[in-house]
Design a protein around this motif. Structure first.
Motif, PDB file in Angstrom:
ATOM      1  N   THR A  58      -3.969  17.376  -1.828  1.00 52.77           N
ATOM      2  CA  THR A  58      -4.626  15.857  -1.867  1.00 52.77           C
ATOM      3  C   THR A  58      -4.610  15.098  -0.686  1.00 52.77           C
ATOM      4  OG1 THR A  58      -2.333  14.773  -2.259  1.00 52.77           O
ATOM      5  CG2 THR A  58      -3.648  15.742  -4.304  1.00 52.77           C
ATOM      6  N   GLU A  74      -3.240  12.225  -0.028  1.00 52.99           N
ATOM      7  CA  GLU A  74      -2.002  11.636   0.261  1.00 52.99           C
ATOM      8  C   GLU A  74      -1.046  12.767   0.952  1.00 52.99           C
ATOM      9  OE1 GLU A  74      -3.630  11.832  -2.514  1.00 52.99           O
ATOM     10  OE2 GLU A  74      -4.153   9.359  -2.575  1.00 52.99           O
ATOM     11  N   GLU A  75      -1.103  13.910   0.506  1.00 50.46           N
ATOM     12  CA  GLU A  75      -0.244  15.004   0.842  1.00 50.46           C
ATOM     13  C   GLU A  75      -0.722  15.412   2.442  1.00 50.46           C
ATOM     14  OE1 GLU A  75       0.792  17.521  -3.215  1.00 50.46           O
ATOM     15  OE2 GLU A  75      -1.318  17.961  -2.038  1.00 50.46           O
ATOM     16  N   ASN A 107     -11.309  10.300   0.269  1.00 44.79           N
ATOM     17  CA  ASN A 107     -10.325   9.157   0.497  1.00 44.79           C
ATOM     18  C   ASN A 107      -9.715   9.397   1.959  1.00 44.79           C
ATOM     19  OD1 ASN A 107     -10.377   8.295  -2.186  1.00 44.79           O
ATOM     20  ND2 ASN A 107      -9.029  10.018  -2.990  1.00 44.79           N
ATOM     21  N   SER A 134       0.255  12.611   4.876  1.00 42.07           N
ATOM     22  CA  SER A 134       1.841  12.658   5.113  1.00 42.07           C
ATOM     23  C   SER A 134       2.117  13.527   6.174  1.00 42.07           C
ATOM     24  CB  SER A 134       2.272  13.069   3.764  1.00 42.07           C
ATOM     25  OG  SER A 134       2.320  14.379   3.340  1.00 42.07           O
TER      26      SER A 134
END
Length: 365
Positions: free
Chosen positions: A202, A204-205, A235, A208
Motif C-alpha cells: 500500500t 502507506e506502507e 496516493n 513508511s
C-alpha cells in the motif's frame, strides 16, 4: 521427438521437440531480437506466454550464469527455427536444451517462424498449445476457445515479501510487478539503497519506508488486472519522485486518469526506434509489452506525452505536469538490447536530488 503447435485459428505447425516434454498452452507472441534469448526466457513479463524467436538460429552461444533477468523463468514455452545443440562461447555452461529441461519449459524447433510471425501479425496474438502428435488438433482448438488467459500474472511473479539491496545513496523503493534484475542492477550501480516490495504494497506502507524515490517495475499482463497498484500510485503521486518502466508506465497512466488498451501483437524486440518529443532525438530501445496507453485518453489529464514509437506512433513516455514523476514504455536497462536510454536512470537520480534540495529549502523557510 515430433511435436505440434496448435493455434486457436486452426493452424497446426509440426516441429522437433526439445527441452521439457510437458504440454503447455498460452498466448503465442514473437520477439525480433537477434540475440538475448537467455534474458528473454528469464524476463518475468513473459509470464504465461509461448515466445517465438524470429532470428533463425537460437542457442548458439549457450546459457551462462550471468545473463538471467530472474531466478525462476515464467515463460510457458519457446519456439525456434533451429536449436543449436553445440554452442560455442567461453561463458557457456549449459545448452539451451539442458536449461529448458532444468526449468521444465518445452521447446519446439524446426518450425517456420517467419510464417508463424506473419500469422500473428495478421490475426494478432493467438492462444496456442505445444503438445505431442497424439493430440487431436480439433479437440485442442475447442478446449482453447473455452479458456481465458490468466489475470494473476503479476501475483505469480512478484516477490512475496520485501527485501533490501543495500547501498549508501538515495533510498529507492522498487515495486516489483515482475521486475527484471537489470533494473535493480542499474539502481545498485548508482549506489541506491533499494528496498524491493511486493506488487500489492500500500501507499502507506511504502511511505513508511521513507523513500527518496519510487521505481515502478515492468511486469506481465493487463495493467487493469492490478487495481491495488493503481490506487497505490494515485496516493503517492506528488509526495515522492517516481519513475515507471513498461507495466509501471501503464499503471501510472491509469492512476492519472488515462486509459490503456491491448495491442494487436505488441512490441517485443531489441531495435524499436523511439523519439523524444522534447529533444527530437531518436533512441533504439528494447521493448516487451502487449498493452499501450491510449493517445486520446491523455487529454484532460495532468500528463504530457514525452516519447513516441516511430514505427506505429504509440505512446512511449509520459511526464506529470505538476509532480516529479515520469515513465517510459520501453526498457532503458536493456538486457537484452541497446543501452541508448540508460541515462533515464541518471535523470531519475537528478529528480530525486532536486526534490530533496527543495524539501530542505522549504523546511528552512
Amino acid at each position: 521427438m515430433k511435436k505440434q503447435l496448435i493455434l486457436e485459428d486452426g493452424t497446426v505447425l509440426i516441429g522437433e521437440g526439445f527441452g521439457s516434454e510437458t504440454a503447455v498452452w498460452g498466448e503465442v507472441v514473437f520477439n525480433t531480437g537477434m540475440t538475448g534469448y537467455q534474458e528473454i526466457l528469464s524476463d518475468p513479463s513473459y509470464c504465461g506466454q509461448i515466445v517465438t524467436l524470429t532470428y533463425p538460429l537460437i542457442g548458439n552461444y549457450g546459457i551462462n550464469r550471468d545473463d538471467f533477468e530472474s531466478i525462476s523463468p515464467a515463460v510457458n514455452g519457446l519456439i525456434v527455427k533451429e536449436n543449436a545443440e553445440f554452442p560455442s562461447n567461453w561463458r557457456s555452461e549449459l545448452t539451451l536444451d539442458d536449461y529448458l529441461k532444468m526449468k521444465n519449459i518445452p521447446g519446439l524447433a524446426g518450425v517456420d517462424t517467419r510464417k508463424l510471425t506473419k500469422i500473428i501479425r495478421q490475426h494478432g496474438t493467438l492462444k496456442g498449445m505445444i503438445c505431442g502428435m497424439e493430440e487431436n488438433p480439433q479437440e485442442i482448438i475447442a478446449s482453447m476457445k473455452g479458456k481465458e488467459l490468466p489475470t494473476d500474472q503479476v501475483k505469480q511473479v512478484s516477490t512475496r515479501t520485501p527485501y533490501p539491496s543495500p547501498g549508501r545513496g538515495n533510498r529507492v523503493v522498487l515495486v516489483d510487478f515482475g521486475m527484471k534484475h537489470g533494473i535493480l542492477r542499474e539502481l545498485n550501480d548508482r549506489n541506491c539503497d533499494v528496498i524491493v516490495v511486493p506488487y500489492n504494497t500500500t501507499a502507506e506502507e511504502i511511505l513508511s519506508l521513507s523513500p527518496d524515490g519510487i521505481m515502478l517495475s515492468n511486469g506481465p499482463g493487463d495493467p487493469k488486472d492490478v487495481p491495488e497498484a493503481i490506487e497505490m500510485i494515485r496516493n503517492i503521486i506528488g509526495k515522492v519522485p517516481m519513475f515507471g518502466i513498461c507495466l509501471g508506465h501503464q499503471l501510472f497512466a491509469l492512476a492519472c486518469g488515462a486509459d490503456t488498451e491491448k495491442m494487436k501483437f505488441g512490441h517485443r524486440g531489441s531495435n524499436h526506434p523511439v523519439k523524444d518529443l522534447r529533444t527530437g532525438k531518436v533512441a533504439l530501445t528494447s521493448q516487451n509489452h502487449g498493452y499501450t496507453v491510449q493517445e486520446n485518453s491523455v487529454a484532460g489529464t495532468e500528463l504530457e506525452v514525452t516519447h513516441i514509437a516511430l514505427n506505429d506512433g504509440t505512446i512511449e513516455g509520459l511526464s506529470h505536469k505538476n509532480a516529479a514523476a515520469f515513465t517510459v514504455q520501453y526498457h532503458p536497462e536493456a538486457s537484452p538490447g541497446p543501452e541508448d536510454a540508460n541515462g533515464l536512470f541518471d535523470q531519475f537520480m537528478e529528480m530525486v536530488e532536486a526534490e530533496k534540495k527543495e524539501a530542505v529549502i522549504n523546511a528552512k523557510a
